[in-house]
Scaffold this active site. Structure first.
Site, PDB file in Angstrom:
ATOM      1  N   HIS A   1      82.926  42.308  37.204  1.00 31.44           N
ATOM      2  CA  HIS A   1      82.356  43.527  36.985  1.00 31.44           C
ATOM      3  C   HIS A   1      81.093  43.195  36.255  1.00 31.44           C
ATOM      4  O   HIS A   1      81.157  42.204  35.142  1.00 31.44           O
ATOM      5  CB  HIS A   1      83.181  44.328  35.899  1.00 31.44           C
ATOM      6  CG  HIS A   1      82.539  45.489  35.502  1.00 31.44           C
ATOM      7  ND1 HIS A   1      82.006  46.503  36.578  1.00 31.44           N
ATOM      8  CD2 HIS A   1      82.478  45.978  34.325  1.00 31.44           C
ATOM      9  CE1 HIS A   1      81.475  47.699  35.690  1.00 31.44           C
ATOM     10  NE2 HIS A   1      81.824  47.085  34.483  1.00 31.44           N
TER      11      HIS A   1
ATOM     12  N   ASP B   1      77.262  49.691  30.137  1.00 36.71           N
ATOM     13  CA  ASP B   1      78.463  49.573  31.185  1.00 36.71           C
ATOM     14  C   ASP B   1      78.567  50.864  31.891  1.00 36.71           C
ATOM     15  O   ASP B   1      78.870  52.058  31.369  1.00 36.71           O
ATOM     16  CB  ASP B   1      79.816  49.321  30.254  1.00 36.71           C
ATOM     17  CG  ASP B   1      80.839  48.607  31.329  1.00 36.71           C
ATOM     18  OD1 ASP B   1      80.585  48.866  32.628  1.00 36.71           O
ATOM     19  OD2 ASP B   1      81.810  47.904  30.615  1.00 36.71           O
TER      20      ASP B   1
ATOM     21  N   CYS C   1      78.457  48.372  40.077  1.00 37.68           N
ATOM     22  CA  CYS C   1      78.024  47.886  38.872  1.00 37.68           C
ATOM     23  C   CYS C   1      76.671  47.438  38.694  1.00 37.68           C
ATOM     24  O   CYS C   1      75.917  47.296  37.667  1.00 37.68           O
ATOM     25  CB  CYS C   1      79.167  47.114  38.231  1.00 37.68           C
ATOM     26  SG  CYS C   1      79.899  45.881  39.423  1.00 37.68           S
TER      27      CYS C   1
END
Length: 457
Positions: A150, A313, A366
């Site tokens: 990620h 994030d 992401c």
């Protein structure tokens, strides 16, 4: 995170990671077929060029994870092509391998350095990455991070400051002014430097000038000597003109709140987790964030810039306080090595916060989001660093639907331009054949005789 998607990290991976390190190396790619190099960016003679292949291009397809090559390429492109020279000197972009190297598990058969504190052992792994860069002279340091397949982004802000600095707010509307009167608009010179867009004006968005400029601070190749010695790419790799940015007031998308959030699992949510020992957001204020933005900022007579670490994030997930702690410790040792003195970067000095940022709606974007975070940081800078900040309206979600295609087309356009330049260069360098000067074939042996040549009268 599902392992069916690709997160290959071929660039220099074997030089830095153990076989046990599975976060970035062990996911199987879905690409098949021969690997073909498409282009090098920036092209020679510039240093620190990133080689992009058709395998890298494949991970820009929908549903694929962006790999380290695409992350590093686009970040370098943004700095070299989208920033003015003076703005490029205000920032530093680390390679996508920097944090992984900094936080790498120690080798069992490595040199005996157990007598050193863990912070210094970590710093030793990356101490050469900044030998030509003084991080404490920078306003912003960008650290792309990959953990457990990620991607997310850490931004170290104003590391050279020892505490908050308050400046006059150029957008402040004085409530004491008589009704109906308006404040004098602020001139460009009066706007604090960190509040100005880092990207150039619209007339400068179509690429670099033909004249070489001072290298920008981009560290996207751990095998090279940092980008301080790199050259800007030639001006023929030009980007498409972009739409003009809207007014300064419309660009600013920051609002304020307080509260707390935490979650140990990834979920799709508009809410955002934060470092557990730091400021975070208040979900109750989220819906009114955008509406209150301008009035909130305009009501403040001063704006703040302060040393802090922002974690951006695109997936609500586990707290990143360990990342903030690692970066604080790195800064402390870096300061000691560079300045030959002690300085604390604890949370009372270098605060950590997780701004509320636009969230992805799938499990594969992401990497695309962290690229957009950096691009938006350049275009729409955060005007005040009163923590926490809310960037939920930083850019429209619709922009993310075409981001992969835009990057892919950019790579193919640079490839086509480099192929054309190479052909033109080959034509220029090819020596013409002259009938008056026939080629002389080399022969071996001491008794070799030169062919009979025509003699001019």
């Amino acid at each position: 995170m599902p392992t069916r998607t690709r997160m290959a990290t071929r660039q220099q991976a074997s030089a830095f990671f153990d076989e046990e390190d599975e976060d970035m190396a062990d996911l199987q790619p879905t690409f098949s077929g021969p690997v073909v190099k498409l282009m090098m960016y920036p092209p020679p003679p510039a240093k620190g060029g990133i080689s992009v292949t058709n395998e890298d291009l494949h991970c820009l397809n929908d549903g694929e994870f962006l790999n380290d090559v695409i992350i590093d390429f686009y970040l370098k492109y943004l700095v070299l092509e989208k920033l003015k020279k003076e703005d490029a000197q205000r920032i530093h972009v680390f390679s996508s391998f920097f944090y992984k190297r900094l936080n790498q598990r120690e080798r069992r058969n490595g040199a005996d350095t157990t007598s050193l504190p863990i912070q210094k052992r970590k710093h030793n792994r990356v101490k050469t990455w900044t030998r030509h860069v003084d991080l404490f002279q920078k306003d912003f340091i960008f650290v792309p991070i990959n953990e457990s397949a990620h991607w997310y982004l850490a931004v170290i802000c104003f590391p050279g400051l020892e505490g908050p600095v308050f400046e006059k707010n150029p957008l402040y509307l004085d409530p004491t002014l008589a009704s109906g009167s308006t404040a004098e608009p602020q001139s460009e010179e009066n706007i604090p430097e960190h509040c100005r867009p880092l990207s150039p004006d619209a007339d400068g968005l179509d690429g670099l000038s033909d004249q070489p400029e001072e290298p920008a601070e981009v560290d996207c190749d751990p095998s090279s000597e940092n980008s301080e010695g790199a050259q800007d790419p030639p001006g023929n790799n030009r980007a498409e003109p972009e739409q003009q940015y809207t007014s300064e007031l419309h660009r600013i998308s920051v609002c304020y709140g307080s509260g707390k959030g935490d979650d140990d699992t990834y979920t799709f949510s508009d809410d955002q987790s934060s470092c557990q020992d730091e400021c975070s957001e208040d979900g109750a204020l989220f819906e009114d964030a955008a509406a209150s933005n301008l009035s909130s900022l305009a009501s403040k007579p001063t704006i703040c810039k302060q040393p802090c670490i922002l974690i951006m994030d695109s997936l609500r997930g586990p707290t990143r306080s360990n990342v903030v702690k690692t970066l604080r410790e790195y800064l402390e040792v870096e300061w000691e090595v560079r300045k030959a003195s002690q300085r604390s970067f604890g949370k009372e000095v270098m605060r950590g916060s997780s701004p509320r940022v636009p969230q992805q709606d799938n499990f594969s974007d992401c990497g695309v989001y962290i690229l957009q975070y950096v691009e938006s940081f350049f275009e729409n800078p955060i005007p005040s660093f009163d923590l926490p900040v809310n960037l939920s309206e930083w850019f429209p979600q619709l922009r993310m639907k075409t981001k992969r295609k835009e990057i892919k087309e950019l790579i193919l356009k640079i490839q086509a331009q480099q192929d054309l330049d190479r052909k033109e260069s080959d034509l220029v360098e090819a020596p013409p054949t002259s009938p008056e000067e026939p080629e002389i074939e080399e022969t071996s042996g001491s008794s070799a005789q030169l062919p009979n040549l025509p003699v001019s009268p």
